[in-house]
Design a protein around this motif. Structure first.
Motif, PDB file in Angstrom:
ATOM      1  N   GLY A  72      -9.945 -34.454  28.831  1.00 48.90           N
ATOM      2  CA  GLY A  72      -9.996 -33.452  29.925  1.00 48.90           C
ATOM      3  C   GLY A  72     -10.749 -32.074  29.709  1.00 48.90           C
ATOM      4  N   ASP A  73     -10.181 -31.160  28.848  1.00 54.47           N
ATOM      5  CA  ASP A  73     -11.069 -29.983  28.322  1.00 54.47           C
ATOM      6  C   ASP A  73     -11.720 -30.389  27.077  1.00 54.47           C
ATOM      7  OD1 ASP A  73     -10.110 -28.804  30.652  1.00 54.47           O
ATOM      8  OD2 ASP A  73      -8.912 -27.236  29.738  1.00 54.47           O
ATOM      9  N   SER A 173     -14.073 -25.046  35.305  1.00 52.51           N
ATOM     10  CA  SER A 173     -15.278 -24.458  34.572  1.00 52.51           C
ATOM     11  C   SER A 173     -16.016 -25.537  33.971  1.00 52.51           C
ATOM     12  CB  SER A 173     -15.178 -23.337  33.519  1.00 52.51           C
ATOM     13  OG  SER A 173     -16.514 -22.928  33.241  1.00 52.51           O
ATOM     14  N   ILE A 174     -17.385 -25.803  34.340  1.00 58.23           N
ATOM     15  CA  ILE A 174     -18.255 -26.799  34.036  1.00 58.23           C
ATOM     16  C   ILE A 174     -19.770 -26.165  33.462  1.00 58.23           C
ATOM     17  CG2 ILE A 174     -19.411 -28.962  34.655  1.00 58.23           C
ATOM     18  CD1 ILE A 174     -17.200 -29.728  36.298  1.00 58.23           C
ATOM     19  N   ASP A 185     -24.045 -24.152  35.730  1.00 48.21           N
ATOM     20  CA  ASP A 185     -22.777 -23.360  35.415  1.00 48.21           C
ATOM     21  C   ASP A 185     -22.069 -23.072  36.859  1.00 48.21           C
ATOM     22  OD1 ASP A 185     -20.929 -21.376  34.619  1.00 48.21           O
ATOM     23  OD2 ASP A 185     -22.257 -19.826  34.082  1.00 48.21           O
ATOM     24  N   PHE A 186     -20.962 -23.856  36.923  1.00 47.77           N
ATOM     25  CA  PHE A 186     -20.164 -23.752  38.174  1.00 47.77           C
ATOM     26  C   PHE A 186     -18.768 -24.070  38.074  1.00 47.77           C
ATOM     27  CE2 PHE A 186     -21.496 -28.032  37.546  1.00 47.77           C
ATOM     28  CZ  PHE A 186     -20.563 -28.693  38.207  1.00 47.77           C
ATOM     29  N   THR A 187     -18.066 -23.931  38.945  1.00 52.72           N
ATOM     30  CA  THR A 187     -16.447 -24.359  38.853  1.00 52.72           C
ATOM     31  C   THR A 187     -16.127 -25.513  40.102  1.00 52.72           C
ATOM     32  OG1 THR A 187     -16.031 -22.682  40.684  1.00 52.72           O
ATOM     33  CG2 THR A 187     -15.742 -21.936  38.355  1.00 52.72           C
ATOM     34  N   ASP A 188     -15.426 -26.422  39.790  1.00 52.65           N
ATOM     35  CA  ASP A 188     -15.031 -27.636  40.646  1.00 52.65           C
ATOM     36  C   ASP A 188     -13.465 -28.122  40.159  1.00 52.65           C
ATOM     37  OD1 ASP A 188     -16.461 -29.272  42.850  1.00 52.65           O
ATOM     38  OD2 ASP A 188     -15.371 -30.668  41.276  1.00 52.65           O
ATOM     39  N   GLU A 189     -12.809 -28.312  41.218  1.00 55.56           N
ATOM     40  CA  GLU A 189     -11.467 -28.690  41.034  1.00 55.56           C
ATOM     41  C   GLU A 189     -11.011 -30.197  41.210  1.00 55.56           C
ATOM     42  OE1 GLU A 189      -8.904 -26.463  40.165  1.00 55.56           O
ATOM     43  OE2 GLU A 189      -9.674 -24.597  40.282  1.00 55.56           O
ATOM     44  N   MET A 190     -11.805 -30.747  41.625  1.00 58.76           N
ATOM     45  CA  MET A 190     -11.783 -32.152  42.000  1.00 58.76           C
ATOM     46  C   MET A 190     -11.154 -33.061  41.000  1.00 58.76           C
ATOM     47  SD  MET A 190     -14.151 -34.749  44.410  1.00 58.76           S
ATOM     48  CE  MET A 190     -13.275 -35.826  45.555  1.00 58.76           C
ATOM     49  N   THR A 191     -11.702 -33.131  39.821  1.00 52.02           N
ATOM     50  CA  THR A 191     -11.339 -33.906  38.664  1.00 52.02           C
ATOM     51  C   THR A 191     -10.936 -33.285  37.194  1.00 52.02           C
ATOM     52  OG1 THR A 191     -12.708 -35.573  39.574  1.00 52.02           O
ATOM     53  CG2 THR A 191     -11.743 -36.280  37.721  1.00 52.02           C
ATOM     54  N   LYS A 192      -9.856 -33.133  36.663  1.00 49.56           N
ATOM     55  CA  LYS A 192      -9.498 -32.616  35.535  1.00 49.56           C
ATOM     56  C   LYS A 192      -9.465 -33.378  34.165  1.00 49.56           C
ATOM     57  CE  LYS A 192      -8.772 -28.903  37.466  1.00 49.56           C
ATOM     58  NZ  LYS A 192      -7.264 -27.997  37.634  1.00 49.56           N
TER      59      LYS A 192
END
Length: 225
Positions: A72-73, A173-174, A185-192
């Protein structure tokens, strides 16, 4: 006194660096592919000199050597070298379609079979476009963060040499880096959460592309709490 202070500073610096390294664990032992499994295509994967080597073969789709475990993280670091003209990538937070699935990528509908890997991909792109380090949503949405506006990252890739990739995932945050230079450098919520995978891109019937190789080594991960 000055020398003593410098000595203390050096010790503290070394201790700090050692502590930072403690959280990393290897994903590849350099000898076996224990903990890895192949999905989707039939490209060839082998071990050689503590390195995983992926080799293109004709008449197959994209191939992926995947970790059995999902993450995950984390912070992931990998060194790679790719043949000129070959497209490849490093999947992260990726999964498999359970059944044939149709998606739309760049305005075109495309069907993927069951077991096809999909998800975030750290692009490895030795072409003149030089998007290595950009993030592509493999088998799902297409480009999420290309490098057309990041000239520093495009210039950071070393053709024909070993390169260092770093991927940081913290919640939505990716961030990605190529040889220490920030690429995406961006954010995305689709897959954790998902697997880590090493991609060998399909070449169709292109006989001149058969046998091209991409190599990965020093693969390690630090899971974040």
């Amino acid at each position: 006194m000055t020398n003593r202070l410098l000595s203390i500073a050096a010790v503290l610096s070394f201790a700090s660096a050692a502590h930072a390294e403690e959280g990393f664990v290897p994903l590849f032992d350099g000898k076996t592919l224990t903990g890895w499994e192949q999905h989707s295509g039939t490209a060839e994967y082998r071990m050689e000199n503590e390195t995983i080597v992926g080799k293109t073969v004709p008449n197959t789709g994209n191939s992926f050597l995947c970790t059995a475990k999902k993450y995950g993280d984390f912070i992931l670091e990998i060194e790679f070298k790719v043949a000129p003209g070959m497209n490849s990538g490093i999947q992260f937070r990726s999964n498999y379609y359970e059944k044939e699935t149709e998606v739309e990528i760049a305005g075109k509908k495309k069907k993927f079979p069951a077991d096809r890997v999909h998800g975030y991909q750290y692009e490895i792109d030795p072409s003149d476009r030089a998007y290595t380090g950009g993030v592509y949503d493999e088998g799902r949405r297409g480009w999420l963060f290309d490098l057309k506006n990041n000239e520093a990252a495009r210039k950071a890739f070393k053709q024909g040499e070993w390169n260092s990739a770093r991927i940081e995932c913290r919640g939505s945050s990716i961030k990605t880096f190529i040889n220490g230079v920030l690429a995406a450098d961006f954010t995305d919520e689709m897959t954790k959460e998902g697997v880590i995978a090493l991609q060998v891109h399909g070449i169709g019937k292109k006989t001149d592309a058969v046998g091209k190789e991409v190599m990965w080594r020093n693969i390690r991960i630090q899971e974040l709490k």
